[in-house]
Design a protein around this motif. Sequence first.
Motif, short mmCIF file in Angstrom:
data_model
loop_
_atom_site.label_atom_id
_atom_site.label_comp_id
_atom_site.label_asym_id
_atom_site.label_seq_id
_atom_site.Cartn_x
_atom_site.Cartn_y
_atom_site.Cartn_z
N LEU A 142 0.80 -1.23 0.00
CA LEU A 142 0.00 0.00 0.00
C LEU A 142 0.84 1.28 0.00
O LEU A 142 0.56 2.20 -0.75
N ASP B 42 -1.82 -5.35 0.63
CA ASP B 42 -3.24 -5.10 0.35
C ASP B 42 -3.91 -6.39 -0.12
O ASP B 42 -3.57 -6.95 -1.16
N THR C 290 -6.11 -5.76 5.18
CA THR C 290 -4.68 -5.81 4.85
C THR C 290 -3.92 -6.63 5.87
O THR C 290 -4.44 -7.00 6.92
#
Length: 958
Positions: free
Chosen positions: A798, A813, A848
């Motif tokens: 991310l 992610d 995540t």
Amino acid sequence: MSNIFYSEKFEDRHNGPRTTEVDEMLNFLGVSSLDELIEQTVPAPIRRKALRLPAPLSEVAYLERVNQIAEKNKVFKSFIGQGYYNVVLPGVIQRNVFENPGWYTQYTPYQAEIAQGRLQALLNFQTMVSDLTGLEIVNASLLDEATAAAEAMFMLFNARKNKEARTFLVSSDIFPQTLDVLHTRALPFGVEIRTADISASDLADDVFALFLQYPAASGSVADYRALVSAASEKGITTAVAADLMSLALLTPPGEWGADVVVGNSQRFGVPMGFGGPHAAYFATKDAYKRSIPGRIIGVTSDSSGNYALRMALQTREQHIRRDKASSNICTAQALLAIMASFYAVYHGPQGIKNIASRIHDLTRLADQAIQALGYKQLNANYFDTLRFEVGEQAGTLKGEALDNNLNFFYQDQFVGISIDETTTFEDIKTIVKVFARIKGKNANDVDVEAIAEQLEQAIPADLVRQSDYLTHPVFNSYHSESEMLRYIKSLEAKDLSLCHSMIPLGSCTMKLNATSEMIPVTWARFGSLHPFAPVDQTSGYMQLLDELNQWLAEITGFAKMSFQPNSGAQGEYAGLMVIQAYLESKGQGHRNICLIPASAHGTNPASASMAGLKVVVVKCDERGNIDVADLKARAEEHSENLHSLMVTYPSTHGVFEEPIIEICNTIHEHGGQVYMDGANMNAQVGLTSPGFIGADVCHLNLHKTFCIPHGGGGPGMGPIGVAEHLVPFLPNHSVVPVSGKEGITAVSAAPYGSTSILVIPHAYIAMMGSKGLTNATQIAILNANYIKARLEEHYPVLYAGANGRCAHEMILDCRNFKNVGIEVADIAKRLMDYGFHAPTVSFPVAGTLMVEPTESESKAELDRFCDALIAIRAEIALVESGEVDAKTNVLKNAPHTAQVVIDDAWDRPYSRQQAAYPLAYLRNNKFWPTVGRVNESQGDRTLICSCPPIEAYAELEA
């Protein structure tokens, strides 16, 4: 060439990658050196000069030196009491739990399927406390008795029926350290602490709850039934601090109407350790189960319908409710609670009663023998503590006691004597001899043996316990050492720890806890000191604390540290209260706005709220960094009332944010102070520092960066470092002064927090030295960037810095997988089949994984972890392509237990080999989860937080 000057470097043992592995990883990243990687990662304006620390010691040299330090501590026989007592720690528990990395390197049991052993031990702790206190709901430990009392006050304040009532009525016969912490915690909420020798006439309309000590600090035991009943009739609730060992003989507070009972489990086999760590307990009525602070272990079932355990209800509540949270608790004292629970298992109900009875009998013996010398003893009823009137002879008595290596508790013209499990008949004779000499008498004038034969009851008949306790089979089955050893090992085998594999949790820094760092913790000269022992008996500790204070100040760039906060969240709270005291000293006590980035740890807004501050959230930009424009706008908007900024650095997103100095300057320009959350200090040490960046105060998670082990969820330490202008306001202590007259009142029970485990960071720093600590930080950053480079083709990463580098952690992610029904939790559970604990799940971004490898992991272990995640990605790809069913697949059914895999009725659309041995390395080193995926919602719907009877297991499976 001669090797006579060669000495092994501890650094080479602490850091995982060998030199050749470092070169291979650097080559994979496309950089020529660690220095080049750091230049690409850490902004140049914040890079500091080299640390100035003593030259590193070898492990052998350090243990010799720390032994010399320990020898400076004088371990006298302690009869001080006041909530701290000498104990006998059974050897089977010391060797196989306290000194065993299979227990002390476990992480908090958020992944229940690979934590069933410690969950069972903690459930045993809850059952033990529930039985002894007579209350239904118990948590899996708090930090210490004083902060547990403060949590009780806060819970009852929030639950009060009369919202106008703001007075917490506290017995004047309370431990002074508890009263100190109550004052601290009451201040931000405008709660009035009123002390009194409580009677029904004190139950005024402005009182929302009362607080009693049982037995009292003086040792007196009273019958509180009528008082508690009268309070209840007026809608006033009751909290009690109770000595857990005494409840084996005394009627438990739950049976005479208490709403909350708190205390310390230290007497159950946990050394004093100059103040900690010790597991506090918190028990309450079922009506408060949704409000109880901390963690609760509850019973549920797994995917096969089998008995399973999990953390229930309060699992990191502050990350959900943030500034609306009822508590900022994150760390518990799990390892110490586990030890206390094993102590109860080992001794059983009769053994505990025998210990309590022996303590009481020796106390009665001392009472009658000393009274026979002509002294007046003031406690008509007592369990283990006597209070003698000695008048002007107190000083002479103290000198005589010290000459005999005895410590008593002295207050005005009275002396207190508290008997414990280690006290012997010979000790009583020595005590009598001391008292006799002050009277000019001969100890032989008192026939102690004859008195022992005719002891009288000192507990009123109506306060003698009648109810049973510890009736569950677990407390009645393992009393031989062989059976106890097997029980401990059976639970240990159910848990994944650093003994098995890396634990790659972002923001938690699960690094090596080296054996050499741990060895001194169990030495008697560190473990057997009372926190209120005379200062001339504690010079070894004072040297160790002074050295550690100087070293951490150098590392952080601050003027001084306070070791009192005994968790990271306590450090946050303490730091904000120190800032508040400073602002008030400048006539700016009205400042109450705390700016907190949206990405912050959940404890930040919770701590700010507890400090009485109003939280204003600062936005983050699309790269996950603080939105500087929004921060400046908020600072300008609240300039007149700006109290502080709470900022984590590197950010929770794993990035060294470039404008951090500008951010700090902005806050200062508007009259505020900068609080830095030290959770990510593992990326700073030796490269930059909070003080150099511009922070005013920062807490350090010593159980992360500085090698104190996580212990299955604690102990932790969260000392704060402060800039020069904040030093006068550091926490003080009412019994042992540790700060100046401007210092805030105490934030924890012991003067220096959980002192005994401070030897661990002392060892780490002493053996690593300046260069070693800096190299460790560089390797942590290298390991993280290596994982990022290996995984980013498979999982989007991310956030990254300006040059595409992460700090010491990164966020993978997994949100797009939800399109085919795969949740991030499925990946976490599947990792168990590969022998790994999951990274941090859904924090700071939902859906995540936050990964932090630390410097202690070798390239081989990093590759094994990456191979597992890449293999899981391939399994997800099969779902995406439609080759396997989206609802019944290897991820959705994970984790796979041995029982499931060998079941004759295997009917799953994938092979047993794919379930259990998806990669070759697992055939030689397989860790089996002992339960399938646990049923979270069932556990919350029907909360069972104590060991259910055996017949209930069958009902559960049915």
